[in-house]
Every structure is written in C-alpha cells, then in structure tokens.
Scaffold this motif. Sequence first.
Motif, PDB file in Angstrom:
ATOM      1  N   CYS A 242      -4.350   1.100   7.760  1.00  0.00           N
ATOM      2  CA  CYS A 242      -4.037   2.319   7.018  1.00  0.00           C
ATOM      3  C   CYS A 242      -2.962   3.104   7.768  1.00  0.00           C
ATOM      4  O   CYS A 242      -2.795   2.936   8.983  1.00  0.00           O
ATOM      5  CB  CYS A 242      -5.288   3.186   6.840  1.00  0.00           C
TER       6      CYS A 242
ATOM      7  N   GLN B 205     -15.584   1.694  14.042  1.00  0.00           N
ATOM      8  CA  GLN B 205     -15.307   0.496  13.238  1.00  0.00           C
ATOM      9  C   GLN B 205     -15.948   0.613  11.858  1.00  0.00           C
ATOM     10  O   GLN B 205     -15.373   0.192  10.850  1.00  0.00           O
ATOM     11  CB  GLN B 205     -15.815  -0.748  13.965  1.00  0.00           C
TER      12      GLN B 205
ATOM     13  N   ILE C 169     -12.487   4.112   5.326  1.00  0.00           N
ATOM     14  CA  ILE C 169     -11.087   4.421   5.023  1.00  0.00           C
ATOM     15  C   ILE C 169     -10.578   3.484   3.943  1.00  0.00           C
ATOM     16  O   ILE C 169      -9.890   3.895   3.000  1.00  0.00           O
ATOM     17  CB  ILE C 169     -10.218   4.298   6.292  1.00  0.00           C
ATOM     18  N   GLN C 170     -10.911   2.213   4.066  1.00  0.00           N
ATOM     19  CA  GLN C 170     -10.451   1.217   3.107  1.00  0.00           C
ATOM     20  C   GLN C 170     -11.162   1.337   1.765  1.00  0.00           C
ATOM     21  O   GLN C 170     -10.536   1.284   0.705  1.00  0.00           O
ATOM     22  CB  GLN C 170     -10.658  -0.187   3.671  1.00  0.00           C
TER      23      GLN C 170
ATOM     24  N   GLU D 149     -16.441   3.396  10.360  1.00  0.00           N
ATOM     25  CA  GLU D 149     -15.673   4.382   9.609  1.00  0.00           C
ATOM     26  C   GLU D 149     -14.363   3.806   9.095  1.00  0.00           C
ATOM     27  O   GLU D 149     -13.851   4.225   8.064  1.00  0.00           O
ATOM     28  CB  GLU D 149     -15.395   5.614  10.483  1.00  0.00           C
ATOM     29  N   SER D 150     -13.813   2.832   9.807  1.00  0.00           N
ATOM     30  CA  SER D 150     -12.569   2.207   9.343  1.00  0.00           C
ATOM     31  C   SER D 150     -12.783   1.517   8.005  1.00  0.00           C
ATOM     32  O   SER D 150     -11.871   1.437   7.173  1.00  0.00           O
ATOM     33  CB  SER D 150     -12.059   1.198  10.386  1.00  0.00           C
ATOM     34  N   LYS D 151     -14.013   1.029   7.766  1.00  0.00           N
ATOM     35  CA  LYS D 151     -14.324   0.434   6.462  1.00  0.00           C
ATOM     36  C   LYS D 151     -14.331   1.501   5.371  1.00  0.00           C
ATOM     37  O   LYS D 151     -13.916   1.258   4.235  1.00  0.00           O
ATOM     38  CB  LYS D 151     -15.684  -0.265   6.519  1.00  0.00           C
TER      39      LYS D 151
ATOM     40  N   GLN E 216      -6.958  -1.629  12.638  1.00  0.00           N
ATOM     41  CA  GLN E 216      -8.029  -2.443  12.074  1.00  0.00           C
ATOM     42  C   GLN E 216      -8.101  -2.299  10.553  1.00  0.00           C
ATOM     43  O   GLN E 216      -8.337  -3.274   9.840  1.00  0.00           O
ATOM     44  CB  GLN E 216      -9.366  -2.057  12.699  1.00  0.00           C
ATOM     45  N   SER E 217      -7.914  -1.074  10.070  1.00  0.00           N
ATOM     46  CA  SER E 217      -7.980  -0.832   8.626  1.00  0.00           C
ATOM     47  C   SER E 217      -6.619  -0.974   7.959  1.00  0.00           C
ATOM     48  O   SER E 217      -6.533  -0.908   6.723  1.00  0.00           O
ATOM     49  CB  SER E 217      -8.537   0.567   8.359  1.00  0.00           C
TER      50      SER E 217
ATOM     51  N   VAL F  41      -5.522   7.729   8.911  1.00  0.00           N
ATOM     52  CA  VAL F  41      -5.995   8.334  10.150  1.00  0.00           C
ATOM     53  C   VAL F  41      -5.108   9.550  10.402  1.00  0.00           C
ATOM     54  O   VAL F  41      -3.907   9.416  10.617  1.00  0.00           O
ATOM     55  CB  VAL F  41      -5.910   7.342  11.327  1.00  0.00           C
TER      56      VAL F  41
ATOM     57  N   ILE G 124      -8.454   2.138  15.118  1.00  0.00           N
ATOM     58  CA  ILE G 124      -8.969   2.292  13.756  1.00  0.00           C
ATOM     59  C   ILE G 124      -7.861   2.054  12.742  1.00  0.00           C
ATOM     60  O   ILE G 124      -8.040   1.342  11.741  1.00  0.00           O
ATOM     61  CB  ILE G 124      -9.560   3.693  13.563  1.00  0.00           C
ATOM     62  N   ALA G 125      -6.706   2.670  12.981  1.00  0.00           N
ATOM     63  CA  ALA G 125      -5.585   2.539  12.040  1.00  0.00           C
ATOM     64  C   ALA G 125      -5.139   1.089  11.911  1.00  0.00           C
ATOM     65  O   ALA G 125      -4.874   0.593  10.805  1.00  0.00           O
ATOM     66  CB  ALA G 125      -4.421   3.418  12.500  1.00  0.00           C
TER      67      ALA G 125
END
Length: 265
Positions: free
Chosen positions: A197, A154, A160-161, A156-158, A194-195, A91, A191-192
């Motif tokens: 990252c 949420q 990222i992964q 988009e957080s997927k 949750q993922s 992020v 987001i950070a």
Amino acid sequence: MVCTCEMIGIACILALFLSFSSKAPYQLKMAIFIIGSGAIVLICIPLMVFRPRDYRNALIPAWGCRQLCKALGVTMEVRGLENIRTEHGAVVLINHQSFIDLCGLAYLWPVIGRATVVSKKEVLFFPFFGFGAWLWGTLFINRSSKKDSINTLQKESKAIQERCCKLLLFPEGTRNTKDTLLPFKKGPFHIALQSQCPIQPVVISKYYFLNGEKKLFRPGHAIIQILPEIPTAGYGKDDMDELIATTKNVMEAEYKKLNQENRKC
C-alpha cells in the motif's frame, strides 16, 4: 447527542475560564488538556459501546478535542485534502511532537478516511481514554516485544488491504521537539511493503507556542499538511532503506517549509 455536545461545551468553557491568560502555568494548561481529553472520551463512551472497534466512534471525541484545543488557544488547519485517496488503504506517517498531537489527530480523523491509530500498549491503561481509544479501533502494541509488535502489525496490514484502512503511525517512535526529524523506525515501512500500500506523509508544523523546558504554553496555530502518496508497489525489502530515505526527506523538507511560514505568522 445534544446532551453530549452540551457537556463537551461546558468542559471547553471551563478550560477557557481556567486558561484565560497566556501566562497561565504550563502545568495547568497541560493538565486541563489531558484531563479534559479523558473527560470528553468518558462522556462519549456510552455512544461508542454499541459499535466497538469502529473508527467512526472517534468522530464525536475528535470534535470535542478540537473545541478543547480552541478553548486553550490552540488552532490548526488542514491542507492537502486533494491528496487523500479513500478508495484504497495507506500507511499514514506523522511527525510526533507532544501530547498535543491528539489535537492534530482530531483534525485529521474526519477527513483521512477509515483511520486506525497505532499506539504503545501503556495508553490502553490511561483512565477512560484508553478504553475509548480501544473502542474506536486503536491498535495497541507491546514495544518491549519486537515479535509481538510485528505479529500485531502484520494482522493490521491485512486490514489495510481488505478494508482500505488508513493506519496512522509516528515513524520517529518518540516525541521530538527539535527543528529536524529523528531517524525513522522500520516498522511502518515493513507494513507498507507487506501490504504493497502507499505511504501518505503528513507533516505538522512545529508547536512554537509550546515549550516544555521553558514551561510555556501560549495560544498558537499549527499547520497540518497532507502530502501526496508515495507508492510502494513493486518495492521489496531490499528497497526499504531507499523508501525510508525518500519519505524522510520529503517530510523533513515540508517540516522546514511549514516552520518558516508558521514562524512569520
């Protein structure tokens, strides 16, 4: 490709001709930048439609935007490239000052990795620019609906992964021309966490050459500093306030440092 570059070059030459003086009206230069940015995107749309939602679509418009900024007397430099890690997502948080931040994004896009920008839904309806932004993968959120925004982010957080995306956000949530940063919104940190990252802080020095209240738009220079990642692995929601404070303190300290340096130039 050659034809596109030539047309962008003509647009930049026109911008340079119309804004030949630092005394050119503020409204004129801003209009040139906004209309010129839309024109550059319009020129590039035929090249982007064949691979929709691909971050690489923004590379040519980003080049055109950099040339347009230079024609208007605005230059930027990117520092801290050694802090970029392309093997995983992040992020990316950037301070938000003006519509000219588009120029900062144009400098970051070729170096930051597989980038995706989060923007308010209204931008989608900007002539030409909105469609182009959709084509290069901008994530549009409805800020009036908290539930809709969270659901979108949420998803988009997927990404990222799974695709090692770099999600670019403005944590202040609105434009800020003060000498200090505004309080950060919690969305990017949700987001950070949750993922799981890292957070990549990016600080752009204050645009001393730009003053909307005094209607000044002079030639000027800005520094874009990419800071080391802040890990979130092992952090939970209970640690959010601490994570926000740490990130904001790091960015604010760098903002003040860059402003002192840039003011002397």
